[in-house]
Design an enzyme around this catalytic site. Structure first.
Site, mmCIF file in Angstrom:
data_model
loop_
_atom_site.group_PDB
_atom_site.id
_atom_site.type_symbol
_atom_site.label_atom_id
_atom_site.label_comp_id
_atom_site.label_asym_id
_atom_site.label_seq_id
_atom_site.Cartn_x
_atom_site.Cartn_y
_atom_site.Cartn_z
ATOM 1 N N ASN A 51 0.862 -1.187 0.000
ATOM 2 C CA ASN A 51 0.000 0.000 0.000
ATOM 3 C C ASN A 51 0.901 1.242 0.000
ATOM 4 O OD1 ASN A 51 -1.803 2.037 0.431
ATOM 5 N ND2 ASN A 51 -2.344 1.426 2.526
ATOM 6 N N GLY A 68 1.714 2.799 10.854
ATOM 7 C CA GLY A 68 2.735 3.843 10.779
ATOM 8 C C GLY A 68 3.369 4.216 12.105
ATOM 9 N N HIS A 108 -9.948 1.624 4.231
ATOM 10 C CA HIS A 108 -8.717 1.892 4.988
ATOM 11 C C HIS A 108 -9.003 2.972 6.043
ATOM 12 C CE1 HIS A 108 -4.686 3.049 6.069
ATOM 13 N NE2 HIS A 108 -4.265 1.920 5.515
ATOM 14 N N GLY A 139 2.522 -1.013 4.384
ATOM 15 C CA GLY A 139 2.605 0.388 3.963
ATOM 16 C C GLY A 139 4.050 0.799 3.761
ATOM 17 N N GLU A 176 -6.328 -4.163 10.383
ATOM 18 C CA GLU A 176 -5.306 -3.155 10.663
ATOM 19 C C GLU A 176 -5.702 -2.341 11.899
ATOM 20 O OE1 GLU A 176 -2.927 -2.190 6.807
ATOM 21 O OE2 GLU A 176 -4.596 -0.806 6.975
HETATM 22 P P1 PGA Z 1 2.241 0.803 7.599
HETATM 23 O O1 PGA Z 1 0.836 0.983 6.833
HETATM 24 O O2 PGA Z 1 2.782 -0.529 7.214
HETATM 25 O O3 PGA Z 1 3.082 1.950 7.122
HETATM 26 O O4 PGA Z 1 1.931 0.865 9.057
HETATM 27 C C1 PGA Z 1 -0.054 -0.079 6.664
HETATM 28 C C2 PGA Z 1 -1.319 0.400 6.014
HETATM 29 O O5 PGA Z 1 -1.776 1.499 6.340
HETATM 30 O O6 PGA Z 1 -1.899 -0.294 5.167
#
Ligand code: PGA
Length: 250
Positions: A11, A174, A99, A232, A168
């Site tokens: 993503n 993040g 999301h 992500g 998630e």
């Molecule tokens: P991240 O994002 O791996 O940067 O935490 C995952 C996502 O939002 O799909």
């Protein structure tokens, strides 16, 4: 170590420019040299790069997805929007819907449900995101939130074979934080069981997303119920993305 067929979905969020297409070279090479392996790689770049990525990945096993779509399944006077029909037209076969970064804007469960139905009409596979906030988790509302998101998001969807659920937890996106493996296993089990019972189906694919990286993959891969990962930040670096895939199967 797993022997299962696993999904690795990149993503890219609001990152990437025309030069980013070159980062695919390494991943294409990796994918070609592992033809018989049990994994599916799916790139979800921003709308602006869908067409470019799709041409680049045409003769490979790597798939393309968009990160969102409009509730309308065709064309219309919706300035700034992109429909699932248009996404399909440029060669993508997946779309991320629900999301948390879009739920935080104007994606309600009802809108997400309409988007899912529109995307299914256009024969896209859905990466349907669900997850709770830290506050909801602390108040022990995780199950209630997840079951609501699933019930409302998938209301009236007859066939779930084109739905992949991505769990998630919002507090792990993040942030570098992932849930404890034990508790994550339980939540994945809860999601699978809930969907299987509610929709009277034998199985459903559930992925984990939120700060997946080359280090924590060693723990995450131990969760045998998982069918893959939505990645992500770490997916923008081809080496890291490949490492995550490799380590899952070691
Ligand atoms: P991240 O994002 O791996 O940067 O935490 C995952 C996502 O939002 O799909």
């Amino acid at each position: 170590m797993t022997n299962k067929y696993m999904y690795f979905i990149a993503n890219w969020k609001m990152y990437g420019d025309l030069k980013s297409v070159n980062t695919l070279d390494k991943v294409i090479k990796f994918s070609k040299s592992n033809k018989n392996n049990k994994f599916k790689l799916i790139y979800c770049p921003p709308y602006t790069l869908l067409s470019l990525f799709s041409s680049k990945l045409k003769k490979t096993n790597i798939n393309i997805g968009a990160q969102n779509c409009h509730v309308n399944d065709g064309y219309g006077a919706f300035t700034g929007s992109v429909s699932s029909k248009m996404i399909k037209n440029v060669g993508a076969n997946h779309v991320i819907i629900g999301h948390s970064e879009n739920r935080a804007q104007d994606d309600t469960n009802l809108i997400i449900n309409r988007k899912i139905k529109a995307a299914l009409m256009n024969k896209l596979r859905i990466i349907f995101c669900i997850g709770e906030t830290l506050m909801e988790r602390k108040r022990k509302k995780t199950k209630k939130i997840l079951s609501n998101q699933i019930t409302q998001g998938l209301k009236g969807v007859k066939n779930l074979s084109n739905i992949i659920i991505a769990y998630e937890p919002i507090w792990s996106i993040g942030t570098g934080k992932i849930p404890k493996i034990n508790s994550l296993s339980k939540d994945i089990n809860y999601i699978k069981t809930f969907v299987q019972v509610k929709f009277k189906i034998k199985t459903v694919k559930v992925l984990y997303g939120g700060s997946v990286n080359t280090k924590n993959i060693n723990e995450l891969k131990e969760i045998s119920l998982l069918d893959g990962f939505l990645i992500g930040g770490a997916s923008q670096n081809p080496k890291n993305f490949i490492d995550i895939v490799k380590k899952t199967f070691i």
